[in-house]
Scaffold this motif. Structure first.
Motif, PDB file in Angstrom:
ATOM      1  N   ARG A   5       0.902  -1.211   0.086  1.00 26.17           N
ATOM      2  CA  ARG A   5       0.023  -0.041  -0.043  1.00 26.17           C
ATOM      3  C   ARG A   5       0.873   1.471  -0.028  1.00 26.17           C
ATOM      4  NH1 ARG A   5      -5.228  -0.417   3.860  1.00 26.17           N
ATOM      5  NH2 ARG A   5      -6.347  -1.881   2.743  1.00 26.17           N
ATOM      6  N   ALA A   8       2.628   1.668  -3.427  1.00 31.30           N
ATOM      7  CA  ALA A   8       1.530   1.743  -4.620  1.00 31.30           C
ATOM      8  C   ALA A   8       1.153   3.420  -4.272  1.00 31.30           C
ATOM      9  CB  ALA A   8       0.320   1.057  -4.470  1.00 31.30           C
ATOM     10  N   SER A   9       0.838   3.848  -2.987  1.00 32.47           N
ATOM     11  CA  SER A   9       0.528   5.134  -2.754  1.00 32.47           C
ATOM     12  C   SER A   9       1.610   6.143  -3.234  1.00 32.47           C
ATOM     13  CB  SER A   9       0.168   5.392  -1.037  1.00 32.47           C
ATOM     14  OG  SER A   9      -0.899   4.475  -0.844  1.00 32.47           O
ATOM     15  N   SER A  11       3.952   5.506  -5.443  1.00 30.69           N
ATOM     16  CA  SER A  11       4.175   5.949  -6.814  1.00 30.69           C
ATOM     17  C   SER A  11       2.914   6.717  -7.331  1.00 30.69           C
ATOM     18  CB  SER A  11       4.550   4.215  -7.488  1.00 30.69           C
ATOM     19  OG  SER A  11       3.105   3.727  -7.365  1.00 30.69           O
ATOM     20  N   GLY A  58       4.798   0.967  -9.749  1.00 31.17           N
ATOM     21  CA  GLY A  58       3.530   0.546  -9.686  1.00 31.17           C
ATOM     22  C   GLY A  58       3.359  -1.172 -10.106  1.00 31.17           C
ATOM     23  N   VAL A  61       4.745  -3.572  -7.703  1.00 34.55           N
ATOM     24  CA  VAL A  61       3.774  -4.060  -6.493  1.00 34.55           C
ATOM     25  C   VAL A  61       2.601  -4.380  -7.222  1.00 34.55           C
ATOM     26  CG1 VAL A  61       2.032  -2.584  -5.139  1.00 34.55           C
ATOM     27  CG2 VAL A  61       4.438  -1.723  -5.151  1.00 34.55           C
ATOM     28  N   ALA A  62       2.227  -4.295  -8.326  1.00 36.89           N
ATOM     29  CA  ALA A  62       1.087  -5.204  -8.934  1.00 36.89           C
ATOM     30  C   ALA A  62       1.469  -6.517  -9.062  1.00 36.89           C
ATOM     31  CB  ALA A  62       0.750  -4.671 -10.279  1.00 36.89           C
ATOM     32  N   GLY A  74      -2.404  -3.455  -1.975  1.00 38.91           N
ATOM     33  CA  GLY A  74      -2.209  -2.187  -2.921  1.00 38.91           C
ATOM     34  C   GLY A  74      -2.249  -2.339  -4.136  1.00 38.91           C
ATOM     35  N   GLY A  77      -4.060   0.587  -5.910  1.00 38.18           N
ATOM     36  CA  GLY A  77      -2.991   1.732  -6.083  1.00 38.18           C
ATOM     37  C   GLY A  77      -2.088   1.583  -6.959  1.00 38.18           C
ATOM     38  N   ALA A  78      -1.743   0.059  -7.336  1.00 36.45           N
ATOM     39  CA  ALA A  78      -0.748   0.080  -8.275  1.00 36.45           C
ATOM     40  C   ALA A  78      -1.094   0.052  -9.567  1.00 36.45           C
ATOM     41  CB  ALA A  78       0.014  -1.415  -8.127  1.00 36.45           C
ATOM     42  N   TYR A  79      -2.284  -0.172  -9.783  1.00 41.70           N
ATOM     43  CA  TYR A  79      -3.010   0.097 -11.212  1.00 41.70           C
ATOM     44  C   TYR A  79      -3.161   1.370 -11.309  1.00 41.70           C
ATOM     45  CZ  TYR A  79      -3.935  -5.101 -11.319  1.00 41.70           C
ATOM     46  OH  TYR A  79      -3.784  -6.527 -11.392  1.00 41.70           O
ATOM     47  N   ALA A  81      -1.415   3.814  -9.929  1.00 45.07           N
ATOM     48  CA  ALA A  81      -0.003   4.638 -10.308  1.00 45.07           C
ATOM     49  C   ALA A  81       0.460   4.160 -11.658  1.00 45.07           C
ATOM     50  CB  ALA A  81       0.839   3.946  -9.288  1.00 45.07           C
TER      51      ALA A  81
END
Length: 103
Positions: A5, A8-9, A11, A58, A61-62, A74, A77-79, A81
């Motif tokens: 998280r 992702a936040s 990025s 991102g 993280v994904a 996350g 958020g990754a998508y 980003a």
């Protein structure tokens, strides 16, 4: 807050910074403030520098998230980003190409 998280936040914020910088570089404003002048000069470079960072972080993280959307890893958020990173790259490229045409 998990590591996914936070990554992702951060990025997504970097991608948002690049998108705003690229958008300001493309905008034709009539105001003459310091921030607007700086963004018109350096916004394309900022967008082209921060867009790939948001896209790579991102994507990382994904790729490493366990579970799907809504599990707290996350992934959403990754998508987001990655989308902001692509927007920043596109806006930066458009602003750079327009500045080269006008010179």
């Amino acid at each position: 807050m998990s590591v996914g998280r936070v990554g992702a936040s951060l990025s997504a914020l970097v991608g948002l910074l690049g998108s705003v910088g690229g958008g300001l570089a493309l905008a034709r404003t009539s105001t003459r403030g310091r921030a607007i002048t700086w963004a018109r000069r350096n916004g394309a470079v900022t967008a082209l520098a921060t867009g790939p960072v948001a896209l790579v972080v991102g994507g990382t993280v994904a790729a490493t998230a366990d579970g799907g959307l809504g599990t707290g890893n996350g992934l959403g958020g990754a998508y987001f980003a990655m989308l902001l990173g692509l927007i920043a790259i596109t806006l930066g490229w458009l602003a750079r190409s327009r500045s080269h045409r006008t010179r």
